[in-house]
Design a protein around this motif. Structure first.
Motif, PDB file in Angstrom:
ATOM      1  N   SER A   1       0.828  -1.212   0.000  1.00  0.00           N
ATOM      2  CA  SER A   1       0.000   0.000   0.000  1.00  0.00           C
ATOM      3  C   SER A   1       0.862   1.262   0.000  1.00  0.00           C
ATOM      4  CB  SER A   1      -0.928   0.011   1.218  1.00  0.00           C
ATOM      5  OG  SER A   1      -0.168   0.023   2.423  1.00  0.00           O
ATOM      6  N   SER A   2       2.170   1.078   0.064  1.00  0.00           N
ATOM      7  CA  SER A   2       3.068   2.222   0.161  1.00  0.00           C
ATOM      8  C   SER A   2       3.292   2.899  -1.187  1.00  0.00           C
ATOM      9  CB  SER A   2       4.420   1.789   0.733  1.00  0.00           C
ATOM     10  OG  SER A   2       5.101   0.928  -0.177  1.00  0.00           O
ATOM     11  N   MET A   3       3.690   4.150  -1.146  1.00  0.00           N
ATOM     12  CA  MET A   3       4.009   4.902  -2.355  1.00  0.00           C
ATOM     13  C   MET A   3       5.214   4.289  -3.066  1.00  0.00           C
ATOM     14  SD  MET A   3       3.274   7.486  -4.348  1.00  0.00           S
ATOM     15  CE  MET A   3       2.286   8.652  -3.376  1.00  0.00           C
ATOM     16  N   LEU A   4       6.186   3.809  -2.274  1.00  0.00           N
ATOM     17  CA  LEU A   4       7.382   3.203  -2.851  1.00  0.00           C
ATOM     18  C   LEU A   4       7.025   1.975  -3.685  1.00  0.00           C
ATOM     19  CD1 LEU A   4      10.457   3.034  -3.136  1.00  0.00           C
ATOM     20  CD2 LEU A   4      10.490   1.695  -1.007  1.00  0.00           C
TER      21      LEU A   4
ATOM     22  N   LEU B   1       5.541   3.090  -6.912  1.00  0.00           N
ATOM     23  CA  LEU B   1       6.573   3.706  -7.748  1.00  0.00           C
ATOM     24  C   LEU B   1       7.445   2.641  -8.422  1.00  0.00           C
ATOM     25  CD1 LEU B   1       8.069   6.241  -8.729  1.00  0.00           C
ATOM     26  CD2 LEU B   1       9.441   6.137  -6.638  1.00  0.00           C
ATOM     27  N   LEU B   2       7.827   1.626  -7.641  1.00  0.00           N
ATOM     28  CA  LEU B   2       8.681   0.573  -8.179  1.00  0.00           C
ATOM     29  C   LEU B   2       7.944  -0.354  -9.142  1.00  0.00           C
ATOM     30  CD1 LEU B   2      10.878  -0.372  -5.084  1.00  0.00           C
ATOM     31  CD2 LEU B   2      11.447   1.081  -7.028  1.00  0.00           C
ATOM     32  N   LEU B   3       6.622  -0.335  -9.104  1.00  0.00           N
ATOM     33  CA  LEU B   3       5.849  -1.098 -10.087  1.00  0.00           C
ATOM     34  C   LEU B   3       6.152  -0.623 -11.511  1.00  0.00           C
ATOM     35  CD1 LEU B   3       2.249  -1.474  -8.569  1.00  0.00           C
ATOM     36  CD2 LEU B   3       3.836  -3.329  -9.134  1.00  0.00           C
ATOM     37  N   LEU B   4       6.553   0.626 -11.625  1.00  0.00           N
ATOM     38  CA  LEU B   4       6.864   1.190 -12.944  1.00  0.00           C
ATOM     39  C   LEU B   4       8.167   0.624 -13.510  1.00  0.00           C
ATOM     40  CD1 LEU B   4       6.036   4.954 -12.229  1.00  0.00           C
ATOM     41  CD2 LEU B   4       4.546   3.221 -13.250  1.00  0.00           C
ATOM     42  N   VAL B   5       9.020   0.132 -12.606  1.00  0.00           N
ATOM     43  CA  VAL B   5      10.317  -0.390 -13.046  1.00  0.00           C
ATOM     44  C   VAL B   5      10.169  -1.882 -13.361  1.00  0.00           C
ATOM     45  CG1 VAL B   5      12.784  -0.490 -12.576  1.00  0.00           C
ATOM     46  CG2 VAL B   5      11.377   1.268 -11.485  1.00  0.00           C
ATOM     47  N   ASN B   6       9.468  -2.145 -14.438  1.00  0.00           N
ATOM     48  CA  ASN B   6       9.213  -3.512 -14.895  1.00  0.00           C
ATOM     49  C   ASN B   6       9.953  -3.704 -16.213  1.00  0.00           C
ATOM     50  OD1 ASN B   6       7.971  -5.722 -16.380  1.00  0.00           O
ATOM     51  ND2 ASN B   6       6.321  -5.680 -14.881  1.00  0.00           N
ATOM     52  N   PRO B   7      10.871  -4.654 -16.302  1.00  0.00           N
ATOM     53  CA  PRO B   7      11.673  -4.804 -17.526  1.00  0.00           C
ATOM     54  C   PRO B   7      10.850  -5.032 -18.779  1.00  0.00           C
ATOM     55  CG  PRO B   7      11.910  -6.719 -16.078  1.00  0.00           C
ATOM     56  CD  PRO B   7      11.227  -5.655 -15.288  1.00  0.00           C
TER      57      PRO B   7
ATOM     58  N   ILE C   1       8.194   9.058 -24.222  1.00  0.00           N
ATOM     59  CA  ILE C   1       8.677   8.819 -22.858  1.00  0.00           C
ATOM     60  C   ILE C   1       8.177   9.901 -21.911  1.00  0.00           C
ATOM     61  CG2 ILE C   1      10.730   8.656 -21.399  1.00  0.00           C
ATOM     62  CD1 ILE C   1      12.178   7.442 -23.814  1.00  0.00           C
ATOM     63  N   GLY C   2       8.134  11.149 -22.396  1.00  0.00           N
ATOM     64  CA  GLY C   2       7.623  12.241 -21.568  1.00  0.00           C
ATOM     65  C   GLY C   2       6.173  12.027 -21.177  1.00  0.00           C
ATOM     66  N   THR C   3       5.359  11.613 -22.148  1.00  0.00           N
ATOM     67  CA  THR C   3       3.941  11.350 -21.876  1.00  0.00           C
ATOM     68  C   THR C   3       3.787  10.189 -20.905  1.00  0.00           C
ATOM     69  OG1 THR C   3       3.336  12.147 -24.078  1.00  0.00           O
ATOM     70  CG2 THR C   3       1.718  10.788 -22.918  1.00  0.00           C
ATOM     71  N   TRP C   4       4.591   9.143 -21.104  1.00  0.00           N
ATOM     72  CA  TRP C   4       4.535   7.979 -20.210  1.00  0.00           C
ATOM     73  C   TRP C   4       4.879   8.382 -18.777  1.00  0.00           C
ATOM     74  CZ3 TRP C   4       8.502   5.477 -17.433  1.00  0.00           C
ATOM     75  CH2 TRP C   4       8.139   4.247 -16.863  1.00  0.00           C
ATOM     76  N   LEU C   5       5.903   9.213 -18.617  1.00  0.00           N
ATOM     77  CA  LEU C   5       6.303   9.658 -17.284  1.00  0.00           C
ATOM     78  C   LEU C   5       5.213  10.488 -16.618  1.00  0.00           C
ATOM     79  CD1 LEU C   5      10.057  10.623 -17.829  1.00  0.00           C
ATOM     80  CD2 LEU C   5       9.180   8.764 -16.397  1.00  0.00           C
ATOM     81  N   VAL C   6       4.601  11.386 -17.385  1.00  0.00           N
ATOM     82  CA  VAL C   6       3.556  12.252 -16.837  1.00  0.00           C
ATOM     83  C   VAL C   6       2.389  11.419 -16.321  1.00  0.00           C
ATOM     84  CG1 VAL C   6       1.790  13.959 -17.410  1.00  0.00           C
ATOM     85  CG2 VAL C   6       4.147  14.298 -18.162  1.00  0.00           C
ATOM     86  N   PHE C   7       1.902  10.479 -17.141  1.00  0.00           N
ATOM     87  CA  PHE C   7       0.751   9.672 -16.750  1.00  0.00           C
ATOM     88  C   PHE C   7       1.110   8.676 -15.654  1.00  0.00           C
ATOM     89  CE2 PHE C   7      -1.025  11.282 -20.686  1.00  0.00           C
ATOM     90  CZ  PHE C   7      -2.373  11.426 -20.361  1.00  0.00           C
ATOM     91  N   SER C   8       2.305   8.084 -15.742  1.00  0.00           N
ATOM     92  CA  SER C   8       2.708   7.089 -14.745  1.00  0.00           C
ATOM     93  C   SER C   8       2.910   7.726 -13.372  1.00  0.00           C
ATOM     94  CB  SER C   8       3.996   6.392 -15.188  1.00  0.00           C
ATOM     95  OG  SER C   8       3.792   5.665 -16.380  1.00  0.00           O
ATOM     96  N   LEU C   9       3.647   8.835 -13.341  1.00  0.00           N
ATOM     97  CA  LEU C   9       3.892   9.503 -12.059  1.00  0.00           C
ATOM     98  C   LEU C   9       2.631  10.194 -11.564  1.00  0.00           C
ATOM     99  CD1 LEU C   9       7.444  10.989 -12.737  1.00  0.00           C
ATOM    100  CD2 LEU C   9       6.835   8.885 -11.504  1.00  0.00           C
ATOM    101  N   GLY C  10       1.821  10.683 -12.502  1.00  0.00           N
ATOM    102  CA  GLY C  10       0.560  11.315 -12.117  1.00  0.00           C
ATOM    103  C   GLY C  10      -0.399  10.336 -11.456  1.00  0.00           C
ATOM    104  N   SER C  11      -0.358   9.074 -11.896  1.00  0.00           N
ATOM    105  CA  SER C  11      -1.244   8.062 -11.306  1.00  0.00           C
ATOM    106  C   SER C  11      -0.894   7.767  -9.856  1.00  0.00           C
ATOM    107  CB  SER C  11      -1.171   6.770 -12.121  1.00  0.00           C
ATOM    108  OG  SER C  11       0.119   6.186 -12.028  1.00  0.00           O
ATOM    109  N   LEU C  12       0.358   8.068  -9.478  1.00  0.00           N
ATOM    110  CA  LEU C  12       0.764   7.834  -8.101  1.00  0.00           C
ATOM    111  C   LEU C  12       0.032   8.775  -7.128  1.00  0.00           C
ATOM    112  CD1 LEU C  12       4.637   7.395  -8.531  1.00  0.00           C
ATOM    113  CD2 LEU C  12       2.898   5.616  -8.284  1.00  0.00           C
ATOM    114  N   LEU C  13      -0.451   9.892  -7.654  1.00  0.00           N
ATOM    115  CA  LEU C  13      -1.179  10.837  -6.797  1.00  0.00           C
ATOM    116  C   LEU C  13      -2.524  10.282  -6.372  1.00  0.00           C
ATOM    117  CD1 LEU C  13      -0.451  14.123  -8.805  1.00  0.00           C
ATOM    118  CD2 LEU C  13       0.744  13.258  -6.768  1.00  0.00           C
ATOM    119  N   LEU C  14      -2.994   9.259  -7.094  1.00  0.00           N
ATOM    120  CA  LEU C  14      -4.291   8.658  -6.773  1.00  0.00           C
ATOM    121  C   LEU C  14      -4.161   7.522  -5.768  1.00  0.00           C
ATOM    122  CD1 LEU C  14      -5.742   8.490 -10.406  1.00  0.00           C
ATOM    123  CD2 LEU C  14      -6.090  10.278  -8.680  1.00  0.00           C
ATOM    124  N   VAL C  15      -2.915   7.175  -5.443  1.00  0.00           N
ATOM    125  CA  VAL C  15      -2.693   6.063  -4.519  1.00  0.00           C
ATOM    126  C   VAL C  15      -3.057   6.478  -3.096  1.00  0.00           C
ATOM    127  CG1 VAL C  15      -0.976   4.549  -3.517  1.00  0.00           C
ATOM    128  CG2 VAL C  15      -0.874   5.103  -5.951  1.00  0.00           C
TER     129      VAL C  15
END
Length: 213
Positions: free
Chosen positions: A158-161, A164-170, A199-213
């Motif tokens: 349930s943590s933010m970490l 965040l690390l879910l995004l680091v999937n090979p 990549i910029g769009t992916w970062l915006v949406f991926s990091l933005g989704s973390l605000l909903l956690v």
């Protein structure tokens, strides 16, 4: 069929090869994506059933008739949504890439971008299949128990970490790289120019989704 293998080892050459065959080249990888997704769902059936049952117990609806109905509905829903979600990602996603094509003044056509997405989505779908195989083999009770990302190193799901690390999937990052390579080839624009937007769009949406956690 050759392109299904070369896309993993020589993506740029593969995208160049299918670029001028876009009217039919998308079909085989698209069907493969659906087939892999359905196999993944089959392997995760026990988890889907368990999740549906736990949801009923939380809401106090645990009689056998209701359980059977909801579980059957969850399974059918998962089977139906698999091809629909792939179709949405492929054909609606191609429309978004058309917009990028206009921004970078590329030369890609709609069906070329459909073909690109069909191939670029393969690593992520294979990653999902591997995850499903592990879930099935280990008898995991929840999909969150298995992850191919760095989030597997974090116990607090349930943590933010963790999120965040879910995004680091090979496999996801591999697919992202294929989107950049494929879009650059189809649009006939420099990889750096296209990659900056993707990549910029992916970062915006991926990091933005973390605000909903």
């Amino acid at each position: 069929m050759k392109n299904l293998f070369t896309i993993f080892v020589s993506p740029e050459e593969t995208f160049k090869r299918v670029r001028d065959k876009s009217k039919t080249a998308w079909l085989i990888p698209f069907i493969l994506l659906i087939a892999i997704s359905l196999v993944s769902i089959f392997l995760q059936m026990p988890v889907i059933e368990q999740t549906a049952k736990e949801s009923l117990q939380v809401n106090g609806l645990a009689d056998s008739a209701t359980v059977d109905t909801v579980v059957a509905g969850a399974i059918i829903g998962a089977i139906v949504m698999a091809p629909l979600s792939i179709a949405a990602v492929t054909f609606i996603g191609a429309l978004l890439y058309i917009l990028l094509n206009l921004i970078v003044r590329g030369e890609a056509k709609y069906m070329q971008l459909v073909t690109m997405i069909s191939y670029a989505a393969l690593p992520g779908t294979l990653g999902g299949l591997i995850t499903s195989i592990i879930i099935f083999a280990t008898g995991a009770q929840s999909a969150t128990e298995v992850s191919l990302s760095l989030a597997a190193l974090v116990s607090d799901k349930s943590s933010m970490l963790y999120h965040l690390l879910l995004l680091v999937n090979p496999f996801s990052l591999w697919g992202l790289a294929l989107y950049v390579v494929g879009a650059a080839v189809m649009m006939k624009r420099p990889r750096k120019t296209v990659g900056m937007w993707i990549i910029g769009t992916w970062l915006v949406f991926s990091l933005g989704s973390l605000l909903l956690v």
